[in-house]
Design a protein around this motif. Structure first.
Motif, PDB file in Angstrom:
ATOM      1  N   ASN A   1     151.298  40.545  32.640  1.00  0.00           N
ATOM      2  CA  ASN A   1     153.260  39.766  31.945  1.00  0.00           C
ATOM      3  C   ASN A   1     153.056  38.806  33.633  1.00  0.00           C
ATOM      4  O   ASN A   1     153.625  39.518  34.700  1.00  0.00           O
ATOM      5  CB  ASN A   1     154.198  40.794  32.206  1.00  0.00           C
ATOM      6  N   SER A   2     153.548  37.525  33.544  1.00  0.00           N
ATOM      7  CA  SER A   2     153.343  37.475  34.711  1.00  0.00           C
ATOM      8  C   SER A   2     154.638  35.895  35.030  1.00  0.00           C
ATOM      9  O   SER A   2     154.184  34.903  33.695  1.00  0.00           O
ATOM     10  CB  SER A   2     151.998  35.997  34.736  1.00  0.00           C
ATOM     11  N   GLU A   3     154.604  34.803  35.931  1.00  0.00           N
ATOM     12  CA  GLU A   3     155.657  33.958  35.611  1.00  0.00           C
ATOM     13  C   GLU A   3     155.380  32.920  36.598  1.00  0.00           C
ATOM     14  O   GLU A   3     154.221  33.132  37.547  1.00  0.00           O
ATOM     15  CB  GLU A   3     157.027  34.331  36.282  1.00  0.00           C
ATOM     16  N   LEU A   4     154.218  31.419  36.630  1.00  0.00           N
ATOM     17  CA  LEU A   4     154.516  30.424  37.522  1.00  0.00           C
ATOM     18  C   LEU A   4     156.120  29.576  37.591  1.00  0.00           C
ATOM     19  O   LEU A   4     156.658  29.161  36.180  1.00  0.00           O
ATOM     20  CB  LEU A   4     153.152  29.660  36.681  1.00  0.00           C
ATOM     21  N   LYS A   5     156.499  29.283  38.771  1.00  0.00           N
ATOM     22  CA  LYS A   5     157.568  28.137  38.473  1.00  0.00           C
ATOM     23  C   LYS A   5     156.672  26.529  38.917  1.00  0.00           C
ATOM     24  O   LYS A   5     156.495  26.336  40.146  1.00  0.00           O
ATOM     25  CB  LYS A   5     158.004  29.031  39.414  1.00  0.00           C
ATOM     26  N   LEU A   6     156.779  25.350  37.915  1.00  0.00           N
ATOM     27  CA  LEU A   6     156.430  24.414  37.590  1.00  0.00           C
ATOM     28  C   LEU A   6     156.710  23.565  36.841  1.00  0.00           C
ATOM     29  O   LEU A   6     157.605  23.546  36.271  1.00  0.00           O
ATOM     30  CB  LEU A   6     154.688  24.420  38.024  1.00  0.00           C
ATOM     31  N   ASP A   7     156.391  21.915  37.145  1.00  0.00           N
ATOM     32  CA  ASP A   7     156.940  21.667  35.911  1.00  0.00           C
ATOM     33  C   ASP A   7     156.029  21.177  34.954  1.00  0.00           C
ATOM     34  O   ASP A   7     155.995  20.728  34.062  1.00  0.00           O
ATOM     35  CB  ASP A   7     156.863  20.145  37.055  1.00  0.00           C
ATOM     36  N   PHE A   8     154.691  21.155  35.661  1.00  0.00           N
ATOM     37  CA  PHE A   8     153.099  20.650  34.883  1.00  0.00           C
ATOM     38  C   PHE A   8     152.489  21.917  34.847  1.00  0.00           C
ATOM     39  O   PHE A   8     151.946  22.140  35.379  1.00  0.00           O
ATOM     40  CB  PHE A   8     152.535  19.122  35.307  1.00  0.00           C
ATOM     41  N   PHE A   9     152.165  21.988  33.107  1.00  0.00           N
ATOM     42  CA  PHE A   9     150.858  22.795  33.193  1.00  0.00           C
ATOM     43  C   PHE A   9     149.337  21.897  32.090  1.00  0.00           C
ATOM     44  O   PHE A   9     150.211  22.192  31.002  1.00  0.00           O
ATOM     45  CB  PHE A   9     151.360  24.248  32.713  1.00  0.00           C
ATOM     46  N   ILE A  10     148.423  21.708  33.297  1.00  0.00           N
ATOM     47  CA  ILE A  10     147.499  20.886  32.455  1.00  0.00           C
ATOM     48  C   ILE A  10     145.871  21.380  31.965  1.00  0.00           C
ATOM     49  O   ILE A  10     145.507  22.619  33.119  1.00  0.00           O
ATOM     50  CB  ILE A  10     147.316  20.028  33.663  1.00  0.00           C
ATOM     51  N   ILE A  11     146.061  22.274  30.994  1.00  0.00           N
ATOM     52  CA  ILE A  11     144.281  22.273  30.793  1.00  0.00           C
ATOM     53  C   ILE A  11     144.008  21.201  30.697  1.00  0.00           C
ATOM     54  O   ILE A  11     143.750  20.731  29.399  1.00  0.00           O
ATOM     55  CB  ILE A  11     144.444  23.363  29.532  1.00  0.00           C
ATOM     56  N   THR A  12     142.873  20.762  31.384  1.00  0.00           N
ATOM     57  CA  THR A  12     141.958  19.942  31.676  1.00  0.00           C
ATOM     58  C   THR A  12     140.262  19.806  30.120  1.00  0.00           C
ATOM     59  O   THR A  12     140.250  21.574  29.769  1.00  0.00           O
ATOM     60  CB  THR A  12     141.145  19.263  32.399  1.00  0.00           C
ATOM     61  N   GLY A  13     139.787  19.261  29.531  1.00  0.00           N
ATOM     62  CA  GLY A  13     139.040  19.316  29.361  1.00  0.00           C
ATOM     63  C   GLY A  13     137.578  20.739  29.523  1.00  0.00           C
ATOM     64  O   GLY A  13     136.939  21.303  27.960  1.00  0.00           O
ATOM     65  N   ASN A  14     137.687  20.962  30.526  1.00  0.00           N
ATOM     66  CA  ASN A  14     136.960  22.657  30.146  1.00  0.00           C
ATOM     67  C   ASN A  14     137.036  22.713  30.660  1.00  0.00           C
ATOM     68  O   ASN A  14     137.312  24.304  32.131  1.00  0.00           O
ATOM     69  CB  ASN A  14     135.000  22.290  31.562  1.00  0.00           C
ATOM     70  N   GLY A  15     138.906  23.340  30.644  1.00  0.00           N
ATOM     71  CA  GLY A  15     140.185  24.638  31.566  1.00  0.00           C
ATOM     72  C   GLY A  15     139.793  25.797  30.185  1.00  0.00           C
ATOM     73  O   GLY A  15     140.436  24.927  29.093  1.00  0.00           O
ATOM     74  N   ILE A  16     139.773  26.968  30.371  1.00  0.00           N
ATOM     75  CA  ILE A  16     139.838  27.649  29.632  1.00  0.00           C
ATOM     76  C   ILE A  16     141.801  28.806  30.070  1.00  0.00           C
ATOM     77  O   ILE A  16     141.043  28.411  31.518  1.00  0.00           O
ATOM     78  CB  ILE A  16     139.358  28.502  29.488  1.00  0.00           C
ATOM     79  N   VAL A  17     142.007  28.920  29.008  1.00  0.00           N
ATOM     80  CA  VAL A  17     143.173  30.584  29.723  1.00  0.00           C
ATOM     81  C   VAL A  17     143.073  31.022  29.387  1.00  0.00           C
ATOM     82  O   VAL A  17     143.215  31.197  27.457  1.00  0.00           O
ATOM     83  CB  VAL A  17     144.750  29.556  29.252  1.00  0.00           C
ATOM     84  N   ASN A  18     142.646  32.575  29.129  1.00  0.00           N
ATOM     85  CA  ASN A  18     142.578  33.575  28.404  1.00  0.00           C
ATOM     86  C   ASN A  18     143.574  34.358  28.933  1.00  0.00           C
ATOM     87  O   ASN A  18     144.053  35.162  30.006  1.00  0.00           O
ATOM     88  CB  ASN A  18     141.127  34.186  29.144  1.00  0.00           C
ATOM     89  N   TRP A  19     143.666  35.573  27.474  1.00  0.00           N
ATOM     90  CA  TRP A  19     144.353  36.556  27.734  1.00  0.00           C
ATOM     91  C   TRP A  19     143.807  37.299  27.386  1.00  0.00           C
ATOM     92  O   TRP A  19     142.766  37.773  26.598  1.00  0.00           O
ATOM     93  CB  TRP A  19     146.224  36.264  26.630  1.00  0.00           C
ATOM     94  N   ASP A  20     143.932  38.489  28.881  1.00  0.00           N
ATOM     95  CA  ASP A  20     143.062  39.805  28.512  1.00  0.00           C
ATOM     96  C   ASP A  20     143.731  40.986  27.972  1.00  0.00           C
ATOM     97  O   ASP A  20     142.854  41.942  27.768  1.00  0.00           O
ATOM     98  CB  ASP A  20     142.838  40.370  30.060  1.00  0.00           C
TER      99      ASP A  20
END
Length: 206
Positions: A123-142
């Motif tokens: 469980n995690s938290e980021l404090k930001l305005d923009f969360f951007i996954i580019t065309g070769n980016g991956i967000v993976n849930w373990d």
């Protein structure tokens, strides 16, 4: 670097309420962003990954000095600022805790061609305005973890960007905006959350 790239960089670095609340402007910025294929130049003070490993291990990060990323003994989100953060292609950054301070934007991938990954390991938290996954980016849930972002975070996903997870996919893998569950890997019947795949197909949340 063309004028569109420079102008768009300035747009994404702005942290005004108008940017976050004016839907028409956001849609326009969204179109510009995709047209530019995320070719955004770093500004002095931006962070970029210089290796793979845990987010809070400062040796995995450098700060842009105008020509290269140089490690300064800190990690992004250790100190607040209007800087952007880039997980560079070929690197995997593991996120397993709440990052204490705010910054402007996270770019997962830098457009050079190989895969860049943000791996959600707790469980995690980021404090930001923009969360951007580019065309070769991956967000993976373990695992069955929650990624919490501020309520007004703009999520942008370029064509080719991915959100993946280990199996089985479930509603326990989720993105929370503010205090509300926004997206889950696999929604339960009758719930309002959208699936990770729908979020990818929609190109984000704007």
């Amino acid at each position: 670097m063309n004028n569109l790239t420079v102008s768009l960089k300035k747009v994404l670095s702005s942290k005004t309420n108008f940017l976050l609340k004016n839907k028409v402007f956001l849609v326009f910025a969204f179109i510009l962003l995709f047209t530019s294929n995320f070719l955004l130049a770093q500004n002095v003070g931006d962070y970029g990954s210089i290796g793979s490993g845990d987010w809070v291990v400062n040796t995995n990060w450098g700060v842009w000095n105008g020509s290269s990323y140089v490690n300064d003994g800190t990690y992004p989100g250790q100190n607040s600022g209007s800087y952007d953060v880039y997980i560079q292609d070929g690197h995997t950054i593991d996120l397993s805790t709440n990052i204490p301070e705010s910054f402007n934007a996270l770019f997962i991938g830098d457009g050079s061609g190989t895969t860049a990954t943000l791996d959600i390991q707790r469980n995690s938290e980021l404090k930001l305005d923009f969360f951007i996954i580019t065309g070769n980016g991956i967000v993976n849930w373990d695992g069955n973890y929650t990624l919490t972002l501020p309520a007004e975070t703009v999520i942008l996903i370029e064509n080719g960007g991915q959100i993946t997870s280990d199996h089985p996919c479930s509603a326990s893998k989720r993105i929370v905006l503010g205090n509300d569950i926004f997206s889950v890997c696999s929604p339960n019947a009758g719930n309002d959350e959208i699936s990770f795949q729908d979020l990818v197909d929609n190109g984000g949340n704007i």
